[in-house]
Design an enzyme around this catalytic site. Sequence first.
Site, mmCIF file in Angstrom:
data_model
loop_
_atom_site.group_PDB
_atom_site.id
_atom_site.type_symbol
_atom_site.label_atom_id
_atom_site.label_comp_id
_atom_site.label_asym_id
_atom_site.label_seq_id
_atom_site.Cartn_x
_atom_site.Cartn_y
_atom_site.Cartn_z
ATOM 1 C CE1 TYR A 1 41.034 39.017 38.400
ATOM 2 C CE2 TYR A 1 42.712 40.177 39.759
ATOM 3 C CZ TYR A 1 41.770 40.284 38.859
ATOM 4 O OH TYR A 1 41.317 41.332 38.017
ATOM 5 N N GLY A 2 42.307 34.035 42.524
ATOM 6 C CA GLY A 2 42.903 33.097 43.318
ATOM 7 C C GLY A 2 44.267 33.396 43.849
#
Length: 215
Positions: free
Chosen positions: A58-59
């Site tokens: 997802y970062g």
Amino acid sequence: MIYTTLGATSLRVSVAGLGTGGFSRLGLKSGKTEDEAARLIHEAVGLGINFIDTAQSYGTEGVVGRALKTISRDQLVIATKAQFRGNPWAPPEKVVAALDNSLRLMGTDYIDVFNLHGVELPEYDYALETIAPALLEEKRKGKIRHIGITENPIVDHTNEMLKRAVRDPVWEVFMVGFHMMHPGARANVFPVTREKGIGTLLMFVVRGIFARRER
């Protein structure tokens, strides 16, 4: 806010959690900064939410880390995820390295729930026989409190991987695709997770992942 214990774990969690992936990724995909995104976590905590779900892919683990600079770690139950899918599949060492990177990005010594991410049925034996023993070792070290596994509902519409995983006690938490257009887990998964005390997390509850006719 209503709270419950996550299966047979000791984790007391809000029944509504904050997901940090999806189409928005807490606003990062529309140009928000990590500091701006972290404010959403503060707002969620203010509403009584204490469960935060993130993932390497997802970062947003860095956003959770920013929030943790001003939120006591014991106020939050944090779940993150790592994948091993690739060509070839990643060895256990890479999954452990992903765990260590998650700990670094979030500035914490432990993950409450560490999930193998999006495991499909043909990958399941590798997850159980090759990756799970390495995760158990990291749990013994105190880096992980509970080990979980998440399905990939886009290709597994009938929860086949989770119906296989219920046989194996290493998985303390499942993440299940479930919403009003995709309710099969009510019959396929939930009776067994209740019986065995497996914690249940729901993905895309308020997203239109199955709004496309071809899915």
